[in-house]
Design an enzyme around this catalytic site. Structure first.
Site, PDB file in Angstrom:
ATOM      1  N   ASP A 240       0.900  -1.436  -0.084  1.00  0.00           N
ATOM      2  CA  ASP A 240      -0.083   0.034  -0.160  1.00  0.00           C
ATOM      3  C   ASP A 240       0.846   1.247  -0.097  1.00  0.00           C
ATOM      4  OD1 ASP A 240      -2.209   1.997  -0.058  1.00  0.00           O
ATOM      5  OD2 ASP A 240      -3.106   0.902   1.813  1.00  0.00           O
TER       6      ASP A 240
HETATM    7  C1  BGC Z   1      -4.885   3.669   0.244  1.00  0.00           C
HETATM    8  C2  BGC Z   1      -4.947   2.568  -1.012  1.00  0.00           C
HETATM    9  C3  BGC Z   1      -4.664   3.388  -2.191  1.00  0.00           C
HETATM   10  C4  BGC Z   1      -3.369   4.138  -2.051  1.00  0.00           C
HETATM   11  C5  BGC Z   1      -3.273   5.032  -3.389  1.00  0.00           C
HETATM   12  C6  BGC Z   1      -3.681   4.264   0.210  1.00  0.00           C
HETATM   13  O1  BGC Z   1      -3.496   5.339   1.241  1.00  0.00           O
HETATM   14  O2  BGC Z   1      -4.847   2.757   1.540  1.00  0.00           O
HETATM   15  O3  BGC Z   1      -6.078   2.046  -1.135  1.00  0.00           O
HETATM   16  O4  BGC Z   1      -4.804   2.646  -3.212  1.00  0.00           O
HETATM   17  O5  BGC Z   1      -3.584   5.024  -1.028  1.00  0.00           O
HETATM   18  O6  BGC Z   1      -3.949   6.081  -3.351  1.00  0.00           O
END
Ligand code: BGC
Length: 870
Positions: A240
């Site tokens: 993530d």
């Molecule tokens: C989230 C993800 C997301 C990523 C990119 C993170 O903060 O948990 O689900 O895909 O950011 O925006």
């Protein structure tokens, strides 16, 4: 902003469509290999041009494709939120949704969509509960599989997330989720297991949190034993965003790609670790091979590197978005058939979410939609002068003041919105009248959305030290005289001036942490002043990026540049607003009350603290229901359940979720009967939060969160404990009625068919979802060896009969895998176990359907199994 409307045709003639992964791997230098293991920016992987390895674009997901910018992004299709899609119980629709997402991805030049989100709502309070499909792993898994298949059909990669147990926001990077192996397999891993078993899934995103002591992105149990080992997953594992926490452990364990770039833990750190033998060259090769395989698959999409982002918005997409949003709406109550309303009678639309498009939850799932239809606009368009239509606000329901952007006009040319000017030098207050700013302008833009998150903003002329400033300027002409509140929430620092006078400051040593900007920003600071109708006021905000702020929020990601959010509206006195709404309700034939949460109440980075609707909402609804008891329908828009203290007095109640672009049209379609509602709750609606055992163990405490309810999540607990929910999992009414015929069960092979007739016994056509629950053999308290207790019933299959005409009958067949669908996770044997015995089969229209039809399934022999499927 000029955006081309047609996607560029892929010039596939000169584009390779795959890589010879082993041949490329053999030619890469160590530096090149390491460069492939982290992103180059927020959304792109690294390219190796000399070997034909292109850069690949990843984009959020899950309910749309935002493209490469949070700030000033190219508009896109916003789908209904996860729980809304969950409520459709419709795998065919989810595949169509996948196709639309694939087309949007192509239009945005993205090879992969970061979704679906398939975490589990243990409790309605999770800030991102709206993003996931369901509390039930089978429903979530089967819908996820269709979503991923839909993307794959059109060559786009899915990236299911967040693997695993990222089920709340509190301390999401730090919390240690303590969960039994059984609950992990039966509830939390299962949606991933089903999606991977049923669809081509080229990548999985790890969760931020720890699971049983180790961060998911470096967990040998999750990545090596379960994902790669038991499940044989050979795709890519991506972190993530900012969810990589180590160099050697993550690389050795199997985290292939660190995102976003530039590298924090990889790059020179990884090179150093390899040189020190802390990470083996073999581990590097394994990681690189997985990244290259992913790149190779993504190349099959035929999307050019760094493709421009374009608009789609085709009529067929608008239709699909409207159908999906309407199919998701759940008719929770409809006493004396109050609904559907008639378009020729007089209608009043009341409430805080009536004229706000509550279309999406907050955080990385949110995006700039082509349109966002409010319930008022939807109803107005549908009724179209057939009957008188009135509006009354009643009360407000915002947490922060409504965004001001659309109410402003640019100073120069009077366009809706404002001018944003970027500088490297700090401001010294508003320039004196008649004088211009002496600072050097980096760029100036016309912007409408006054919630600006500069997370992925870049400009070649920005100062190299990363410290920069921006001014926002527009004019505001109030329609009504009164006291106006204006507010500023920032990650950074900001001052708001009206006609050169400072009204709000959000800067200095006393900035207070709040929920803005994924939890990394401040609370909203406000100021108020009396404004005269028709007079033009100059609004100037001077902002400094996050580096200009002294605020440091514990356990939060540093999202770089920061952001600013400018809100404002006329102050409304609660009693006066309610009195006006009550008078309007009494005078009308039919009353629609629109209430709910929205992207500030339900957002990434912050969990809700109660299930309550915003302050004063319940007061308004109770007053309307008392004044207009038999002619009122209440529409709730929220991603997860809310408290409904007035529910007994409410004759007609709809759960309308966050419906995406077409949210208001879909609400109107159902209220006026253009669509017969068929949505079913994908989550239990408890009477009170305390009715779910997870409420005791919800936030991180001393760094950990104990999943003490074990496998008893949602209806699994309510059924077991005999607790009456307000509305049961799977519940949802229709304007017609259905009757289910007797079951015919064919269990001659492991693929069991359960067949029954569904009859429409009402007077209009409608769609019916049948749900199949499996009940385990009776539990013997004194059995030797002792056997685990199990939930009283678990959803294992479902099917939807579409548009069955009044009086018509259809035959439905549901299929079960006799071994898989009777199994529990046996911790002693570290495997799934289907135990011999007689299982109950219940098919009904909800998990608590008193008229469910029943049968049995006999499993002759006990089977242990591992893997994605038996
Ligand atoms: C989230 C993800 C997301 C990523 C990119 C993170 O903060 O948990 O689900 O895909 O950011 O925006």
């Amino acid at each position: 902003m000029l955006v081309p409307t047609t996607p560029p045709t892929p010039d596939s003639a000169d584009m390779a469509t795959s890589l010879d992964v082993d041949a490329v791997l053999a030619q890469l230098t160590l530096d090149e290999k390491i460069s492939l293991l982290s992103g180059i920016d927020f959304w792109h992987t690294a390219a190796i041009p000399r070997l034909g390895v292109p850069t690949i674009r990843l984009s959020d997901g899950p309910n749309g494709v935002r493209g490469t910018r949070f700030f000033d992004s190219v508009p896109s299709s916003c789908l209904p939120c996860g729980t809304a899609l969950g409520a459709t119980f419709d795998t065919d629709l989810l595949r169509d949704v996948g196709h639309l997402l694939a087309d949007e991805a192509r239009a945005k030049g993205a090879h992969a969509v970061l979704g679906p989100t398939i975490n589990i709502q243990r409790l309605p309070l999770g800030g991102r509960g709206f993003e996931s499909f369901s509390e039930d792993p089978t429903l979530a898994g089967l819908l996820a599989a269709s979503y991923c298949q839909g993307l794959a059909d059109k060559g786009i990669a899915s990236v299911p997330k967040h693997f695993v147990c990222n089920d709340m926001e509190h301390e999401r990077m730090a919390v240690d989720v303590q969960v039994t192996a059984r609950a992990m397999h039966e509830i939390y891993l299962k949606p991933f297991q089903i999606a991977l078993a049923e669809a081509p899934v080229p990548a999985v995103m790890t969760a931020y949190n720890k699971v049983n002591g180790v961060h998911a992105s470096e967990s040998p149990y999750l990545l090596q034993k379960v994902l790669r080992g038991d499940w044989g997953f050979d795709g890519m594992v991506v972190s993530d965003w900012f969810g990589t926490y180590s160099t050697a452990a993550a690389a050795n364990t199997g985290l292939d790609l660190e995102m976003p770039g530039p590298a924090r833990f990889r790059g020179i750190n990884l090179l150093h670790a390899v040189n020190a033998n802390a990470v083996s060259k073999k581990a590097v090769d394994d990681r690189v091979r997985n990244v290259l395989k992913f790149v190779s698959k993504a190349m099959g999409a035929g999307i050019r590197e760094h493709a421009p982002e374009t608009l789609l918005n085709r009529p067929e997409d608008q239709q699909l978005l409207r159908r999906a949003a309407a199919d998701a709406i759940v008719l929770l109550k409809n006493e004396q058939s109050v609904l559907p309303f008639s378009p020729v009678k007089s209608t009043v639309v009341i409430g805080p979410t009536a004229r706000i498009a509550t279309y999406c939850g907050g955080g990385s799932a949110s995006l700039n939609p082509y349109e966002a239809v409010t319930p008022w606009q939807g109803i107005e368009a549908l009724v179209q002068a057939q009957g008188p239509l009135e509006f009354a606000q009643g009360v407000y329901g915002h947490q922060m003041l409504p965004l001001l952007g659309k109410s402003l006009k640019t100073v120069k040319d009077g366009k809706t919105g404002f001018e944003l000017r970027v500088y490297n030098e700090h401001p010294t207050g508003p320039a004196p009248q008649g004088e211009t700013d002496v600072r050097t302008l980096v760029e100036s833009r016309h912007v409408v959305d006054s919630n600006m998150f500069f997370i992925d903003y870049s400009h070649p002329n920005l100062a190299k030290n990363g410290v920069w400033y921006a001014d926002v300027e527009g004019t505001f002409v109030p329609e009504i005289s009164g006291t106006y509140d204006l507010g500023l929430a920032v990650q950074g620092t900001a001052w708001l001036y009206v006609d050169g006078q400072l009204l709000v400051a959000n800067a200095g040593p006393n900035q207070k942490p709040g929920t803005s900007f994924l939890g990394s920003g401040t609370v909203e600071e406000t100021g108020s002043m009396y404004m005269e109708a028709g007079r033009q006021y100059n609004i100037l905000v001077q902002w400094g990026c996050s580096k200009t702020s002294q605020l440091k929020v514990a356990n939060m990601i540093d999202f770089g540049h920061g952001g600013m959010r400018i809100g404002g509206c006329r102050r409304l006195e609660v009693e006066e607003g309610i009195a006006q709404a009550v008078a309007a309700a009494k005078a009308a034939d039919q009353v629609v009350v629109c209430v709910g949460l929205g992207s500030e109440w339900e957002t990434e980075g912050e969990d809700r603290v109660t299930m309550a609707l915003p302050p004063n909402t319940d007061k308004l609804v109770a007053a309307i229901l008392a004044a207009a008891p038999n002619k009122t329908a209440v529409v709730v828009q929220s991603g997860t359940p809310v408290d409904l203290p007035w529910v007994e007095q409410c004759p007609a109640l709809l759960q309308a979720w966050y419906g995406g672009n077409a949210t208001g049209h879909a609400i109107a379609d159902v209220i006026f009967g253009a669509v017969n509602p068929a949505g079913k709750l994908p989550l239990s609606y408890p009477r009170r939060l305390q009715d779910l055992p997870s409420h005791i163990n919800y936030r991180a405490e001393a760094g950990r969160c104990l999943y003490g309810e074990d496998v008893y999540v949602g209806y699994r607990y309510l059924d077991r404990a005999g607790v009456e929910p307000l509305f049961a999992f799977g519940h949802g009414l229709s304007y017609t009625s259905f009757e289910l015929g007797q079951l015919s069960i064919d269990a001659t092979s492991n693929n069991v068919s359960v067949t029954l007739d569904v009859a429409n016994t009402g007077s209009v056509s409608g769609s019916c979802t049948v749900q199949l629950y499996v009940a385990p053999p009776a539990w013997e308290p004194r059995a030797v060896p002792a056997l685990p207790q199990r939930p009283t019933q678990e959803l294992r299959a479902f099917a939807k009969v579409h548009n069955l005409a009044a009086g018509a009958k259809a035959t439905v067949t549901l299929t079960l895998d006799a071994v898989r669908d009777t199994s529990y996770w046996d911790e002693t044997d570290d495997a799934w176990c289907s135990r011999a015995g007689v299982y109950g089969i219940r098919v009904g229209q909800s998990s608590r359907d008193a008229k469910a039809v029943e049968g049995t399934l006999t499993v002759e022999k006990t089977t242990y199994w591992k893997g994605l499927k038996p």
